[in-house]
Design an enzyme around this catalytic site. Structure first.
Site, PDB file in Angstrom:
ATOM      1  N   ASN A  18      49.556  12.293 -22.275  1.00 30.45           N
ATOM      2  CA  ASN A  18      48.975  10.964 -22.103  1.00 30.45           C
ATOM      3  C   ASN A  18      47.458  10.945 -20.892  1.00 30.45           C
ATOM      4  O   ASN A  18      47.760  11.024 -19.526  1.00 30.45           O
ATOM      5  CB  ASN A  18      49.999   9.972 -21.241  1.00 30.45           C
ATOM      6  CG  ASN A  18      49.202   8.837 -20.804  1.00 30.45           C
ATOM      7  OD1 ASN A  18      48.112   8.410 -21.679  1.00 30.45           O
ATOM      8  ND2 ASN A  18      50.158   7.876 -20.174  1.00 30.45           N
ATOM      9  N   TRP A  19      46.487  11.235 -21.793  1.00 30.46           N
ATOM     10  CA  TRP A  19      45.157  11.198 -21.242  1.00 30.46           C
ATOM     11  C   TRP A  19      44.943  10.025 -20.318  1.00 30.46           C
ATOM     12  O   TRP A  19      43.692  10.790 -18.989  1.00 30.46           O
ATOM     13  CB  TRP A  19      44.368  11.338 -22.222  1.00 30.46           C
ATOM     14  CG  TRP A  19      44.217  13.328 -22.756  1.00 30.46           C
ATOM     15  CD1 TRP A  19      45.121  13.757 -21.985  1.00 30.46           C
ATOM     16  CD2 TRP A  19      43.040  14.155 -23.294  1.00 30.46           C
ATOM     17  NE1 TRP A  19      44.870  15.124 -22.941  1.00 30.46           N
ATOM     18  CE2 TRP A  19      43.588  14.977 -23.400  1.00 30.46           C
ATOM     19  CE3 TRP A  19      42.176  13.390 -23.518  1.00 30.46           C
ATOM     20  CZ2 TRP A  19      43.412  15.991 -24.629  1.00 30.46           C
ATOM     21  CZ3 TRP A  19      41.712  14.553 -24.349  1.00 30.46           C
ATOM     22  CH2 TRP A  19      41.816  15.937 -24.406  1.00 30.46           C
ATOM     23  N   LYS A  20      45.073   8.806 -20.096  1.00 30.74           N
ATOM     24  CA  LYS A  20      45.102   8.125 -19.308  1.00 30.74           C
ATOM     25  C   LYS A  20      43.422   7.394 -19.493  1.00 30.74           C
ATOM     26  O   LYS A  20      42.885   7.918 -20.742  1.00 30.74           O
ATOM     27  CB  LYS A  20      45.461   7.908 -17.843  1.00 30.74           C
ATOM     28  CG  LYS A  20      46.846   8.444 -17.988  1.00 30.74           C
ATOM     29  CD  LYS A  20      47.282   7.807 -16.760  1.00 30.74           C
ATOM     30  CE  LYS A  20      49.124   8.272 -16.853  1.00 30.74           C
ATOM     31  NZ  LYS A  20      49.745   7.692 -15.605  1.00 30.74           N
ATOM     32  N   HIS A  37      52.613   0.476 -21.912  1.00 28.17           N
ATOM     33  CA  HIS A  37      52.878   1.591 -21.022  1.00 28.17           C
ATOM     34  C   HIS A  37      52.881   0.593 -19.518  1.00 28.17           C
ATOM     35  O   HIS A  37      51.891   0.017 -19.378  1.00 28.17           O
ATOM     36  CB  HIS A  37      51.470   2.988 -20.899  1.00 28.17           C
ATOM     37  CG  HIS A  37      51.335   4.219 -19.912  1.00 28.17           C
ATOM     38  ND1 HIS A  37      51.197   3.617 -17.980  1.00 28.17           N
ATOM     39  CD2 HIS A  37      52.061   5.225 -19.524  1.00 28.17           C
ATOM     40  CE1 HIS A  37      51.307   4.487 -17.382  1.00 28.17           C
ATOM     41  NE2 HIS A  37      52.023   5.645 -18.596  1.00 28.17           N
ATOM     42  N   GLU A  50      51.363   0.560 -17.323  1.00 27.68           N
ATOM     43  CA  GLU A  50      49.717   0.110 -16.490  1.00 27.68           C
ATOM     44  C   GLU A  50      48.956  -0.329 -17.561  1.00 27.68           C
ATOM     45  O   GLU A  50      48.534  -1.372 -16.826  1.00 27.68           O
ATOM     46  CB  GLU A  50      49.042   2.118 -16.459  1.00 27.68           C
ATOM     47  CG  GLU A  50      49.050   2.666 -15.850  1.00 27.68           C
ATOM     48  CD  GLU A  50      48.784   3.933 -15.655  1.00 27.68           C
ATOM     49  OE1 GLU A  50      48.730   4.591 -16.673  1.00 27.68           O
ATOM     50  OE2 GLU A  50      49.440   5.369 -14.487  1.00 27.68           O
ATOM     51  N   GLU A 100      60.152   6.378 -18.627  1.00 32.40           N
ATOM     52  CA  GLU A 100      59.013   6.446 -17.395  1.00 32.40           C
ATOM     53  C   GLU A 100      59.526   5.204 -16.069  1.00 32.40           C
ATOM     54  O   GLU A 100      58.881   4.411 -16.489  1.00 32.40           O
ATOM     55  CB  GLU A 100      57.991   6.571 -17.360  1.00 32.40           C
ATOM     56  CG  GLU A 100      56.950   7.198 -18.821  1.00 32.40           C
ATOM     57  CD  GLU A 100      55.149   6.964 -18.806  1.00 32.40           C
ATOM     58  OE1 GLU A 100      55.538   8.243 -18.123  1.00 32.40           O
ATOM     59  OE2 GLU A 100      54.562   6.215 -18.595  1.00 32.40           O
ATOM     60  N   GLY A 148      52.918   9.665 -11.176  1.00 31.24           N
ATOM     61  CA  GLY A 148      51.262   9.760 -10.601  1.00 31.24           C
ATOM     62  C   GLY A 148      51.875   9.844  -9.133  1.00 31.24           C
ATOM     63  O   GLY A 148      50.070  10.212  -8.247  1.00 31.24           O
ATOM     64  N   SER A 169      55.678  11.349 -13.211  1.00 28.95           N
ATOM     65  CA  SER A 169      55.481  13.477 -12.351  1.00 28.95           C
ATOM     66  C   SER A 169      55.460  14.466 -13.431  1.00 28.95           C
ATOM     67  O   SER A 169      55.891  15.630 -12.590  1.00 28.95           O
ATOM     68  CB  SER A 169      55.563  13.095 -10.977  1.00 28.95           C
ATOM     69  OG  SER A 169      54.353  12.591 -10.484  1.00 28.95           O
ATOM     70  N   GLY A 187      49.184  13.669 -15.825  1.00 27.85           N
ATOM     71  CA  GLY A 187      48.279  14.370 -14.713  1.00 27.85           C
ATOM     72  C   GLY A 187      48.543  15.430 -15.612  1.00 27.85           C
ATOM     73  O   GLY A 187      47.428  16.708 -15.548  1.00 27.85           O
TER      74      GLY A 187
HETATM   75  P1  PGA Z   1      52.035  11.113 -14.567  1.00 34.03           P
HETATM   76  O1  PGA Z   1      52.367  10.146 -15.528  1.00 34.03           O
HETATM   77  O2  PGA Z   1      52.992  13.031 -15.676  1.00 34.03           O
HETATM   78  O3  PGA Z   1      50.663  11.730 -14.051  1.00 34.03           O
HETATM   79  O4  PGA Z   1      52.620  11.174 -13.293  1.00 34.03           O
HETATM   80  C1  PGA Z   1      53.005   9.951 -16.452  1.00 34.03           C
HETATM   81  C2  PGA Z   1      52.695   8.785 -17.665  1.00 34.03           C
HETATM   82  O5  PGA Z   1      52.316   7.649 -16.979  1.00 34.03           O
HETATM   83  O6  PGA Z   1      53.098   8.506 -18.809  1.00 34.03           O
END
Ligand code: PGA
Length: 249
Positions: free
Chosen positions: A10-12, A95, A97, A167, A173, A213, A235
């Site tokens: 997931n590049w966000k 997600h 976010e 998640e 993150g 993470s 990440g």
């Molecule tokens: P992260 O993000 O690996 O940077 O914790 C995971 C995600 O939000 O899908």
């Protein structure tokens, strides 16, 4: 039948189109494997160049979001047909976010999931509790609610092909991966919830990822759990580490 692992990046909101091409080219040889499905979920503007760059490799390009209407006056949104016309096969839905910063509700998630299936796109449906909810002991209640609403009116045949990403928000993150036991426990709980909504066959078929993470050090133990069918990686999907995660064995 054993479930095939699915490991998705997931590049966000990272990578310009030219950076996307460079990253796909860098990672292409590192993520080559037959053992897992490898998906890069990228920003909408990167989809077409990333897809070009990924040609001839095992990388499948996915999207990070999609709207639940067909088309029209929804400035800034991406229609399902825009994704399918570009060759997109997977889309991340709900997600944390998007839920937190863009106010997406469980009902929105459900509408998007239904729309994705209608267009033959596989949704990667995200769920997960906050730190407060974990401390209050309501993790499974909360996640079960998210799952039950996300799957309203989804048929068993559709659900079998879906991907769920568990998640925990406190692990995203933060460098704080959930312990293997915590991750396995909730993923097993999600599978049990799917069995309740549908049946054992659907629960056995659906793929459940862990996210939060994930890194090359934590991936092997997580992915070896009976109810964890891969990962959703933020990440670490932007660097060579992703190759190690994909080739976790
Ligand atoms: P992260 O993000 O690996 O940077 O914790 C995971 C995600 O939000 O899908």
């Amino acid at each position: 039948m054993a479930r095939k692992k699915i490991i998705a990046g997931n590049w966000k909101m990272n990578m310009t189109p030219s950076q996307a091409v460079a990253l796909v080219n860098e990672l292409k040889p590192l993520v080559a494997t037959e053992e897992a499905d490898v998906v890069f979920c990228v920003p909408a503007i990167d989809i077409i160049p990333a897809m070009e760059a990924a040609k001839g490799s095992n990388i499948v390009i996915g999207a990070e979001n999609m709207y639940f209407e067909e088309k029209g006056a929804y400035t800034g949104e991406i229609a399902p047909e825009m994704l399918t016309d570009a060759g997109v096969k997977y889309v991340i839905i709900g997600h944390s976010e998007r839920r937190e910063y863009f106010g997406e509700s469980d009902e929105d998630v459900n509408k998007k999931v239904l729309k994705a299936f209608e267009h033959g796109i596989t949704p990667i449906i995200c769920c997960g509790e906050t730190l407060a909810q974990r401390e209050q002991g309501v993790t499974m209640d909360f996640v079960r609610m998210q799952i039950k609403i996300a799957f309203q009116n989804v048929t068993a045949d559709q659900a079998k092909t879906a991907v769920i990403a568990y998640e925990p928000i406190w692990a995203i993150g933060t460098g704080k991966t959930a312990t293997t036991e915590q991750a396995q426990e909730v993923c097993a709980g999600i599978r049990a919830c799917i069995a309740e909504i549908y049946d054992e066959a659907t629960a056995e078929a659906i793929r459940i990822q862990y996210g939060g993470s994930v890194n090359p050090a934590t991936a092997p133990e997580l992915f070896a759990q009976p109810d964890i069918d891969g990962g959703l990686v933020g990440g670490a999907s932007l660097k060579a580490d992703f190759g190690k995660i994909v080739n976790w064995k």
